[in-house]
Design a protein around this motif. Structure first.
Motif, PDB file in Angstrom:
ATOM      1  N   PHE A  49      -4.857  -7.397  10.366  1.00  0.00           N
ATOM      2  CA  PHE A  49      -3.755  -8.277   9.877  1.00  0.00           C
ATOM      3  C   PHE A  49      -3.880  -9.510  10.891  1.00  0.00           C
ATOM      4  O   PHE A  49      -2.701 -10.486  10.569  1.00  0.00           O
ATOM      5  CB  PHE A  49      -2.385  -7.568   9.917  1.00  0.00           C
ATOM      6  CG  PHE A  49      -2.456  -6.524   8.660  1.00  0.00           C
ATOM      7  CD1 PHE A  49      -2.150  -6.867   7.497  1.00  0.00           C
ATOM      8  CD2 PHE A  49      -2.339  -5.437   9.066  1.00  0.00           C
ATOM      9  CE1 PHE A  49      -2.315  -6.183   6.338  1.00  0.00           C
ATOM     10  CE2 PHE A  49      -2.434  -4.554   7.920  1.00  0.00           C
ATOM     11  CZ  PHE A  49      -2.270  -4.746   6.805  1.00  0.00           C
ATOM     12  N   MET A  53      -1.272 -12.172   6.786  1.00  0.00           N
ATOM     13  CA  MET A  53      -0.925 -10.910   6.010  1.00  0.00           C
ATOM     14  C   MET A  53      -1.778 -11.010   4.918  1.00  0.00           C
ATOM     15  O   MET A  53      -2.178  -9.856   4.260  1.00  0.00           O
ATOM     16  CB  MET A  53       0.650 -11.107   5.771  1.00  0.00           C
ATOM     17  CG  MET A  53       1.280 -10.728   6.832  1.00  0.00           C
ATOM     18  SD  MET A  53       1.195  -8.958   7.594  1.00  0.00           S
ATOM     19  CE  MET A  53       2.105  -8.015   6.577  1.00  0.00           C
ATOM     20  N   GLY A  57      -3.933  -8.063   4.130  1.00  0.00           N
ATOM     21  CA  GLY A  57      -3.648  -7.262   3.296  1.00  0.00           C
ATOM     22  C   GLY A  57      -4.875  -7.058   2.134  1.00  0.00           C
ATOM     23  O   GLY A  57      -5.281  -5.758   1.704  1.00  0.00           O
ATOM     24  N   GLY A  61      -6.623  -3.281   1.800  1.00  0.00           N
ATOM     25  CA  GLY A  61      -6.939  -2.677   0.534  1.00  0.00           C
ATOM     26  C   GLY A  61      -8.224  -2.396  -0.015  1.00  0.00           C
ATOM     27  O   GLY A  61      -8.716  -1.423  -0.641  1.00  0.00           O
ATOM     28  N   ALA A 106       2.409  -0.256  -1.770  1.00  0.00           N
ATOM     29  CA  ALA A 106       2.340  -1.390  -1.044  1.00  0.00           C
ATOM     30  C   ALA A 106       3.679  -2.256  -0.810  1.00  0.00           C
ATOM     31  O   ALA A 106       3.944  -2.993  -0.117  1.00  0.00           O
ATOM     32  CB  ALA A 106       1.637  -2.382  -2.085  1.00  0.00           C
ATOM     33  N   VAL A 109       4.899  -3.142   2.787  1.00  0.00           N
ATOM     34  CA  VAL A 109       4.248  -4.059   3.240  1.00  0.00           C
ATOM     35  C   VAL A 109       4.691  -5.581   2.627  1.00  0.00           C
ATOM     36  O   VAL A 109       4.951  -6.480   3.255  1.00  0.00           O
ATOM     37  CB  VAL A 109       2.657  -4.174   3.093  1.00  0.00           C
ATOM     38  CG1 VAL A 109       1.914  -5.402   3.498  1.00  0.00           C
ATOM     39  CG2 VAL A 109       2.209  -3.035   3.976  1.00  0.00           C
ATOM     40  N   LEU A 110       4.992  -5.311   1.249  1.00  0.00           N
ATOM     41  CA  LEU A 110       5.452  -6.525   0.543  1.00  0.00           C
ATOM     42  C   LEU A 110       6.902  -6.691   0.964  1.00  0.00           C
ATOM     43  O   LEU A 110       7.356  -7.988   1.127  1.00  0.00           O
ATOM     44  CB  LEU A 110       5.560  -6.237  -0.807  1.00  0.00           C
ATOM     45  CG  LEU A 110       4.215  -6.043  -1.518  1.00  0.00           C
ATOM     46  CD1 LEU A 110       4.161  -5.863  -2.977  1.00  0.00           C
ATOM     47  CD2 LEU A 110       3.531  -7.444  -1.447  1.00  0.00           C
ATOM     48  N   ILE A 113       6.548  -8.770   4.350  1.00  0.00           N
ATOM     49  CA  ILE A 113       6.066 -10.221   4.038  1.00  0.00           C
ATOM     50  C   ILE A 113       7.259 -11.117   3.483  1.00  0.00           C
ATOM     51  O   ILE A 113       7.404 -12.300   3.765  1.00  0.00           O
ATOM     52  CB  ILE A 113       4.772 -10.052   2.813  1.00  0.00           C
ATOM     53  CG1 ILE A 113       3.639  -9.358   3.731  1.00  0.00           C
ATOM     54  CG2 ILE A 113       4.512 -11.548   2.486  1.00  0.00           C
ATOM     55  CD1 ILE A 113       2.387  -9.317   2.606  1.00  0.00           C
TER      56      ILE A 113
END
Length: 152
Positions: A49, A53, A57, A61, A106, A109-110, A113
Motif C-alpha cells: 500500500f 490505497m 488495493g 486483490g 474488503a 479497507v473501504l 479509505i
C-alpha cells in the motif's frame, strides 16, 4: 466453475456433508488461537500500500485472489467454498456469492479509505481474531439457512 461437480449426489446428502464440514471448520476456528488450515502462510506485506490505497488495493486483490500469498485467518472462506461446491448453485449464483464474500472482506479497507479515522487500525488489530471468529459464525449461520432453503 465447480459448483455443479457433485450434482449427481442427492441434494440432501450434499446438505449433510456441508453441515458436517461447516461445523468442523467452525469448531476449529473457534478453538484454535491461530487457525491452522492447509494454505500458504505468507501475509501480503504492508508495503503493497506504499504507493497509495487504490494501487495497493488492486495489487492486494491480485496477489490474494491468484493465491500468490494467501494467509486466510478465518474458516469463513473455506465454509463458503464448501457451500458453493456442495450446493450445486448455478454459475451466476456462485459468482454472486463469491462477490458478496469478497465485498465483505474488503469492507474494513473501504471503511478506512472512506473515513480514515485515527485509531481504526489500532481497533482492528486489537480485535482481529474476534472479528474473524464472528465472521465464521455469521457465514456458517447464513449458509446453513441457505442450505435449508435449498432443501425446502
Amino acid at each position: 466453475m465447480f459448483s455443479g461437480l457433485l450434482s449427481p449426489i442427492p441434494l440432501a446428502a450434499r446438505a449433510v456433508v456441508f453441515g458436517v464440514v461447516a461445523v468442523l471448520l467452525l469448531v476449529m476456528d473457534l478453538r484454535q488461537i491461530v487457525l491452522q488450515l492447509p494454505q500458504r502462510s505468507q501475509l501480503i506485506p504492508q508495503e503493497v500500500f506504499a504507493r497509495g490505497m487504490m494501487r495497493g488495493g488492486f495489487r492486494f486483490g491480485v496477489e490474494y485472489g491468484c493465491g500468490f500469498r494467501t494467509l486466510v485467518p478465518s474458516a469463513a472462506s473455506s465454509i463458503a467454498a464448501a457451500f458453493v461446491l456442495l450446493s450445486g448453485l448455478p454459475l451466476t449464483w456462485a459468482v454472486a456469492l463469491g462477490a458478496a464474500f469478497g465485498a465483505s472482506r474488503a469492507l474494513p479497507v473501504l471503511q478506512y479509505i472512506l473515513w480514515g479515522r485515527p485509531g481504526w487500525q489500532a481497533f482492528l488489530s486489537s480485535h482481529t481474531r474476534s472479528l474473524e471468529r464472528v465472521g465464521s459464525v455469521v457465514t456458517t449461520a447464513l449458509l446453513a439457512w441457505a442450505t435449508v432453503s435449498l432443501l425446502g
